[in-house]
Scaffold this motif. Sequence first.
Motif, PDB file in Angstrom:
ATOM      1  N   ALA A  72     -19.734  26.081 -25.511  1.00 36.09           N
ATOM      2  CA  ALA A  72     -19.694  24.716 -26.079  1.00 36.09           C
ATOM      3  C   ALA A  72     -18.680  23.670 -25.161  1.00 36.09           C
ATOM      4  N   TYR A  73     -17.511  24.428 -24.875  1.00 37.91           N
ATOM      5  CA  TYR A  73     -16.545  23.631 -23.971  1.00 37.91           C
ATOM      6  C   TYR A  73     -17.242  23.143 -22.589  1.00 37.91           C
ATOM      7  N   ALA A  74     -17.972  24.248 -22.234  1.00 40.43           N
ATOM      8  CA  ALA A  74     -18.547  23.960 -20.736  1.00 40.43           C
ATOM      9  C   ALA A  74     -19.541  23.031 -20.979  1.00 40.43           C
ATOM     10  N   HIS A  75     -20.165  22.835 -22.171  1.00 40.87           N
ATOM     11  CA  HIS A  75     -21.243  21.880 -22.247  1.00 40.87           C
ATOM     12  C   HIS A  75     -20.726  20.635 -22.517  1.00 40.87           C
ATOM     13  N   PHE A  76     -19.469  20.558 -23.231  1.00 36.60           N
ATOM     14  CA  PHE A  76     -18.824  18.989 -23.570  1.00 36.60           C
ATOM     15  C   PHE A  76     -17.384  19.346 -23.238  1.00 36.60           C
ATOM     16  N   ASP A  77     -16.672  19.028 -22.371  1.00 30.72           N
ATOM     17  CA  ASP A  77     -15.163  19.296 -22.438  1.00 30.72           C
ATOM     18  C   ASP A  77     -14.504  18.052 -22.690  1.00 30.72           C
ATOM     19  N   SER A  78     -13.302  17.817 -22.622  1.00 31.85           N
ATOM     20  CA  SER A  78     -12.379  16.685 -22.920  1.00 31.85           C
ATOM     21  C   SER A  78     -12.705  15.535 -22.139  1.00 31.85           C
ATOM     22  N   ALA A  79     -13.080  15.746 -20.733  1.00 29.33           N
ATOM     23  CA  ALA A  79     -13.454  14.695 -19.926  1.00 29.33           C
ATOM     24  C   ALA A  79     -14.721  13.954 -20.373  1.00 29.33           C
ATOM     25  N   ALA A  80     -15.698  14.650 -20.983  1.00 29.69           N
ATOM     26  CA  ALA A  80     -16.871  14.331 -21.548  1.00 29.69           C
ATOM     27  C   ALA A  80     -16.796  13.204 -22.819  1.00 29.69           C
ATOM     28  N   GLU A 377     -15.277  21.867 -38.024  1.00 24.96           N
ATOM     29  CA  GLU A 377     -14.203  22.791 -38.740  1.00 24.96           C
ATOM     30  C   GLU A 377     -14.818  23.873 -39.583  1.00 24.96           C
ATOM     31  N   LEU A 378     -15.865  23.638 -40.012  1.00 26.79           N
ATOM     32  CA  LEU A 378     -16.640  24.619 -40.638  1.00 26.79           C
ATOM     33  C   LEU A 378     -16.691  25.907 -40.251  1.00 26.79           C
ATOM     34  N   LEU A 379     -16.858  25.983 -38.963  1.00 32.23           N
ATOM     35  CA  LEU A 379     -16.612  27.320 -38.291  1.00 32.23           C
ATOM     36  C   LEU A 379     -15.340  27.934 -38.296  1.00 32.23           C
ATOM     37  N   ASP A 380     -15.374  29.552 -38.174  1.00 30.67           N
ATOM     38  CA  ASP A 380     -14.051  30.213 -38.441  1.00 30.67           C
ATOM     39  C   ASP A 380     -13.272  30.194 -36.838  1.00 30.67           C
ATOM     40  N   THR A 381     -13.038  28.835 -36.429  1.00 28.43           N
ATOM     41  CA  THR A 381     -12.258  28.819 -35.268  1.00 28.43           C
ATOM     42  C   THR A 381     -11.180  27.680 -35.202  1.00 28.43           C
ATOM     43  N   ASP A 382     -10.144  27.756 -34.797  1.00 29.79           N
ATOM     44  CA  ASP A 382      -9.137  26.683 -34.864  1.00 29.79           C
ATOM     45  C   ASP A 382      -7.903  26.931 -33.753  1.00 29.79           C
ATOM     46  N   ALA A 383      -7.309  25.913 -33.692  1.00 28.72           N
ATOM     47  CA  ALA A 383      -6.170  25.856 -32.414  1.00 28.72           C
ATOM     48  C   ALA A 383      -4.984  25.239 -32.864  1.00 28.72           C
ATOM     49  N   PHE A 384      -4.024  25.196 -31.785  1.00 26.82           N
ATOM     50  CA  PHE A 384      -2.932  24.639 -31.966  1.00 26.82           C
ATOM     51  C   PHE A 384      -3.000  22.852 -32.304  1.00 26.82           C
ATOM     52  N   THR A 385      -1.785  22.146 -32.730  1.00 21.59           N
ATOM     53  CA  THR A 385      -1.769  20.764 -32.983  1.00 21.59           C
ATOM     54  C   THR A 385      -1.887  20.276 -31.516  1.00 21.59           C
ATOM     55  N   GLY A 386      -2.209  19.001 -31.330  1.00 17.67           N
ATOM     56  CA  GLY A 386      -2.242  18.538 -29.850  1.00 17.67           C
ATOM     57  C   GLY A 386      -3.728  17.848 -29.440  1.00 17.67           C
ATOM     58  N   PHE A 388      -6.557  19.676 -29.985  1.00 19.57           N
ATOM     59  CA  PHE A 388      -7.469  20.703 -29.454  1.00 19.57           C
ATOM     60  C   PHE A 388      -8.405  20.940 -30.672  1.00 19.57           C
ATOM     61  N   ASN A 389      -8.125  20.773 -31.812  1.00 22.17           N
ATOM     62  CA  ASN A 389      -8.839  20.950 -33.001  1.00 22.17           C
ATOM     63  C   ASN A 389     -10.046  19.868 -32.761  1.00 22.17           C
ATOM     64  N   LEU A 390      -9.780  18.696 -32.587  1.00 20.77           N
ATOM     65  CA  LEU A 390     -10.746  17.804 -32.509  1.00 20.77           C
ATOM     66  C   LEU A 390     -11.752  17.992 -31.214  1.00 20.77           C
ATOM     67  N   GLN A 391     -11.247  18.642 -30.285  1.00 23.79           N
ATOM     68  CA  GLN A 391     -11.961  19.173 -29.068  1.00 23.79           C
ATOM     69  C   GLN A 391     -12.958  20.046 -29.599  1.00 23.79           C
ATOM     70  N   ILE A 392     -12.694  20.955 -30.375  1.00 28.07           N
ATOM     71  CA  ILE A 392     -13.440  21.876 -30.882  1.00 28.07           C
ATOM     72  C   ILE A 392     -14.618  21.269 -31.623  1.00 28.07           C
ATOM     73  N   ALA A 393     -14.285  20.100 -32.223  1.00 25.00           N
ATOM     74  CA  ALA A 393     -15.418  19.266 -33.078  1.00 25.00           C
ATOM     75  C   ALA A 393     -16.297  18.817 -32.225  1.00 25.00           C
ATOM     76  N   TRP A 394     -15.664  18.206 -31.057  1.00 21.27           N
ATOM     77  CA  TRP A 394     -16.480  17.396 -30.033  1.00 21.27           C
ATOM     78  C   TRP A 394     -17.485  18.335 -29.425  1.00 21.27           C
ATOM     79  N   SER A 395     -16.870  19.485 -28.947  1.00 18.81           N
ATOM     80  CA  SER A 395     -17.654  20.537 -28.224  1.00 18.81           C
ATOM     81  C   SER A 395     -18.615  21.028 -28.809  1.00 18.81           C
ATOM     82  N   THR A 396     -18.387  21.523 -30.030  1.00 14.47           N
ATOM     83  CA  THR A 396     -19.648  22.012 -30.989  1.00 14.47           C
ATOM     84  C   THR A 396     -20.405  21.423 -31.567  1.00 14.47           C
TER      85      THR A 396
END
Length: 408
Positions: A72-80, A377-386, A388-396
Amino acid sequence: MRVAVIGGGAAGQIAAIKAAENGHRVTLFEQNEKLGKKLFITGKGRCNVTNAVDREGFFRHVVKNPRFLYSAYAHFDSAAIMSLIENAGVPLKVERGQRVFPVSDHSSDILKALEKTVRASGVEVRLRTRVTAVLESGGKVSGVRAEGTVEPFDAVILATGGLSYPSTGSTGDGYRFAQQLGHTVTPPKGSLVPFETEETWCADLSGLTLKNVTLTAYQNGKEVYSELGEMLFTHFGVSGPLVLSASALVAEQPEGVLLSIDLKPGLSFEQLDARLLRDLSANAKKSFSGALYGLLPQKLLGVVLAVSGIDGAAQAGNCTKAQRRALIDTLKGLKLHVTGTRPIAEAIVTRGGVSVREVNPSTMESKKIANLFFAGELLDTDAFTGGFNLQIAWSTGALAGSSIPTEV
């Protein structure tokens, strides 16, 4: 294909955009009166869009199931995501800790940019519309039921969020849909959430912020977190950036966690001892509280002296070596015993959710139901503040939207 995206937050909007860009007929269902309601309050209303660290830095900050996010991150990272938002007319800036914000410091600008892109992509947006069921037939998605009406869809992306901030529409519907379709859901708990403590004196310090302190957390006697930064005392215990980050590592079982605060991380034991000797000697006729006036905020000093077993009204000149040692031990390791966390409604993100073992990490598609996809956020994965959790949402979300097949 006809695609239903359920949930108009970060993951849902980006999923809808990507699916529409691939030529699908996309309908985005959102039960709130506007899109991105939770996005609006992120970053204290400024919207911490993402974090500009490199790939390795991103995965160092993912706490739960980081490997699942590789594709997911490789497909759509923070730069994207930064590029998408800036192309929609909102300039961004990078602040301390590589956190990314809109230059305007207004989260509303991010919401406008996303909605503009969603609508420009040809997505049909249905606000104030709650989906009550996802339907399947013969092992594949067949449609949804919304407001009592059944509509056929060839694919469904679930992006309903977790259970944190329920006022923004995080009702847990996605968990129910997933379970009804045969998925395992790890019981959701709060992550990035304040701690409640055994020590009642925290309430006496409520509202006091500590900067440049080191917080260390121990679980079952083992150090699990230690970081320099900022924290806050509250009427129920402690909060603030350090506490929220520590909670992400102990979210499964926070009860019994021991916190230790180094109030003077820049001073060694010997340096602190020398300072105490100097201050106490120079103010020998004063009370302990008066002699150490500049050492800590006054309320905190009173607590530290009490925890050290020292009477703040006693004469400073009578200080013993043992008292000095006890005071230094407290200054370098003020202890707090965690009794639990605040309710999940007060958490920034949700820990738990749809088991990633039942989701294809290369597409975000269910391994149980064809053309059912998950994001955010529906998926069982989470991150620290800063950011990163929004990036998980964008990427997935982006990967889910891009992975829908072009034919039924």
